[in-house]
Design a protein around this motif. Structure first.
Motif, PDB file in Angstrom:
ATOM      1  N   MET A  22       0.795  -1.229   0.143  1.00  0.00           N
ATOM      2  CA  MET A  22      -0.072  -0.089  -0.392  1.00  0.00           C
ATOM      3  C   MET A  22       0.799   1.289   0.008  1.00  0.00           C
ATOM      4  N   ARG A  23       0.689   1.914  -0.972  1.00  0.00           N
ATOM      5  CA  ARG A  23       1.198   3.381  -1.009  1.00  0.00           C
ATOM      6  C   ARG A  23       1.368   4.105   0.442  1.00  0.00           C
ATOM      7  N   ARG A  24       2.065   5.198   0.644  1.00  0.00           N
ATOM      8  CA  ARG A  24       1.506   6.118   1.824  1.00  0.00           C
ATOM      9  C   ARG A  24       1.426   7.404   1.213  1.00  0.00           C
ATOM     10  N   ALA A  25       0.746   7.624   1.964  1.00  0.00           N
ATOM     11  CA  ALA A  25      -0.172   8.850   1.651  1.00  0.00           C
ATOM     12  C   ALA A  25       1.213   9.959   1.058  1.00  0.00           C
ATOM     13  N   GLY A  26       0.535  10.846   0.122  1.00  0.00           N
ATOM     14  CA  GLY A  26       1.189  11.607  -0.432  1.00  0.00           C
ATOM     15  C   GLY A  26       2.879  11.397  -1.385  1.00  0.00           C
ATOM     16  N   ALA A  27       2.279   9.582  -1.335  1.00  0.00           N
ATOM     17  CA  ALA A  27       3.509   9.302  -2.268  1.00  0.00           C
ATOM     18  C   ALA A  27       3.573   8.818  -3.857  1.00  0.00           C
ATOM     19  N   GLU A  28       2.032   9.225  -4.067  1.00  0.00           N
ATOM     20  CA  GLU A  28       1.664   9.041  -5.881  1.00  0.00           C
ATOM     21  C   GLU A  28       2.196  10.175  -6.553  1.00  0.00           C
ATOM     22  N   GLU A  29       1.365  11.647  -6.052  1.00  0.00           N
ATOM     23  CA  GLU A  29       2.235  12.703  -6.834  1.00  0.00           C
ATOM     24  C   GLU A  29       3.808  12.918  -7.159  1.00  0.00           C
ATOM     25  N   GLY A  47       8.144   2.836  10.377  1.00  0.00           N
ATOM     26  CA  GLY A  47       7.219   3.672   9.919  1.00  0.00           C
ATOM     27  C   GLY A  47       7.131   4.664   9.977  1.00  0.00           C
ATOM     28  N   ALA A  48       8.126   5.286   9.611  1.00  0.00           N
ATOM     29  CA  ALA A  48       7.907   7.187   9.077  1.00  0.00           C
ATOM     30  C   ALA A  48       7.667   7.100   7.683  1.00  0.00           C
ATOM     31  N   ALA A  49       6.690   8.383   7.205  1.00  0.00           N
ATOM     32  CA  ALA A  49       6.125   8.751   6.139  1.00  0.00           C
ATOM     33  C   ALA A  49       6.488   9.559   5.069  1.00  0.00           C
ATOM     34  N   HIS A  50       8.188   9.555   5.209  1.00  0.00           N
ATOM     35  CA  HIS A  50       9.132   9.983   5.190  1.00  0.00           C
ATOM     36  C   HIS A  50      10.379   9.967   4.677  1.00  0.00           C
ATOM     37  N   VAL A  51      10.912   9.771   3.283  1.00  0.00           N
ATOM     38  CA  VAL A  51      11.948   9.631   3.982  1.00  0.00           C
ATOM     39  C   VAL A  51      13.341  10.340   2.538  1.00  0.00           C
ATOM     40  N   ILE A 106      15.799   3.341  -5.780  1.00  0.00           N
ATOM     41  CA  ILE A 106      15.481   5.057  -5.263  1.00  0.00           C
ATOM     42  C   ILE A 106      13.653   4.735  -5.693  1.00  0.00           C
ATOM     43  N   VAL A 107      13.620   4.550  -6.874  1.00  0.00           N
ATOM     44  CA  VAL A 107      12.107   4.826  -8.004  1.00  0.00           C
ATOM     45  C   VAL A 107      10.685   3.692  -6.888  1.00  0.00           C
ATOM     46  N   ALA A 108      11.645   2.756  -5.921  1.00  0.00           N
ATOM     47  CA  ALA A 108      10.523   1.843  -5.494  1.00  0.00           C
ATOM     48  C   ALA A 108      10.413   2.661  -3.918  1.00  0.00           C
ATOM     49  N   PHE A 146       6.878   6.134  -0.177  1.00  0.00           N
ATOM     50  CA  PHE A 146       7.093   7.392   0.706  1.00  0.00           C
ATOM     51  C   PHE A 146       7.367   8.900  -0.024  1.00  0.00           C
ATOM     52  N   THR A 147       6.683   9.677   0.920  1.00  0.00           N
ATOM     53  CA  THR A 147       7.330  10.328   0.485  1.00  0.00           C
ATOM     54  C   THR A 147       8.807  11.093   0.608  1.00  0.00           C
TER      55      THR A 147
END
Length: 289
Positions: free
Chosen positions: A1-8, A210-214, A248-250, A255-256
């Protein structure tokens, strides 16, 4: 499942580029070439969104800290943060030595407090302190400083520092005994080169934080020296460019991106820089497309 904000972010980002041709954090005999490397990369970046940081010419003094050129490193950090604070976009920091990630991660952590995982793509973990380091080079201490341990001025405070459970070491293969003890004590995961046949292992390791950003720190010595020649430090059996860009792409798909660093480019000549730049531009493309 993608994290919020990742798709853009999978559809491309328009970063700002901050170029920091710092050499003072390196003790490599090739340290001065890091200036040429940063400037060579800058020549291929869009000038309208590229912001250079003025690095002092002088080496600077240790000021009894055990860190070579400490005074100049402080000056660069302050100048770098002043530039970073003007950006509302993701920032790709171009070094220079690995020490440029200190201010860059500090900025990302302030923008996303408590939400950032750090992937350290590097041949070395850079987890020394001024007491354990035999060289005194800040480039070998920068990750420990990001974790809040170090000398005042070059150690993140409680509001910005990351915790060890938010760090993943990637492609690290030259670990000193003191660093090995710290990695074991803190339980910092290491994803070895041989696990990069697919990006699955690195993505799973970051998910466990558990992080949302990387934030992605990329010292080019994580690559195999057969792949890229202009390295300030050379250590064999590294990643292929294809494995790094796939990772990197994965990661960006899950993650955002809070920001990234590319460090350690030290070409011996303009002609040598031209030979390596296509590989570096592929990495930048993976970070931005």
């Amino acid at each position: 499942m993608r994290r919020a904000g990742a798709e853009e972010h999978t559809e491309g980002v328009s970063p700002n580029y901050v170029v920091v041709p710092q050499w003072q954090g390196s003790v490599s005999p090739r340290a001065m070439r890091l200036v040429d490397g940063a400037e060579a990369i800058q020549g291929d970046l869009p000038s309208s969104v590229t912001y250079p940081v003025d690095v002092p010419v002088e080496a600077g003094d240790s000021l009894d800290t055990g860190i070579h050129r400490f005074s100049s490193l402080l000056t660069v950090r302050d100048r770098q943060l002043a530039v970073l604070r003007t950006s509302t976009e993701p920032v790709l920091t171009i070094g220079g030595d690995c020490g440029v990630s200190f201010g860059a991660v500090e900025h990302a952590s302030r923008r996303h407090p408590g939400e950032v995982a750090l992937v350290w793509f590097d041949a070395h973990p850079d987890l020394h302190t001024s007491e354990s380091s035999q060289s005194g080079g800040f480039g070998g201490m920068v990750l420990r400083a990001i974790l809040g341990e170090g000398v005042d001025g070059l150690a993140l405070g409680p509001d910005e520092r990351l915790t060890a459970d938010r760090v993943v070491l990637a492609g690290v293969r030259d670990i000193d005994p003191a660093e090995d003890v710290y990695i074991t004590e803190q339980g910092i995961p290491l994803v070895p080169v041989e696990s990069f046949g697919t990006p699955d292992a690195i993505v799973a390791a970051v998910k466990r934080t558990g992080a949302a950003h990387v934030y992605l720190h990329i010292d080019l010595d994580v690559l195999d020296p057969a792949t890229i020649v202009g390295l300030s430090n050379i250590y064999p059996f590294g990643l292929a460019v294809e494995n790094l860009t796939a990772a990197i792409v994965a990661l960006r798909a899950e993650f955002t991106l809070a920001g990234a660093t590319i460090a350690g480019f030290a070409p011996s000549s303009p002609e040598a820089a031209s030979d390596d730049l296509p590989s570096i531009l592929r990495i930048i493309g993976a970070l931005t497309r």
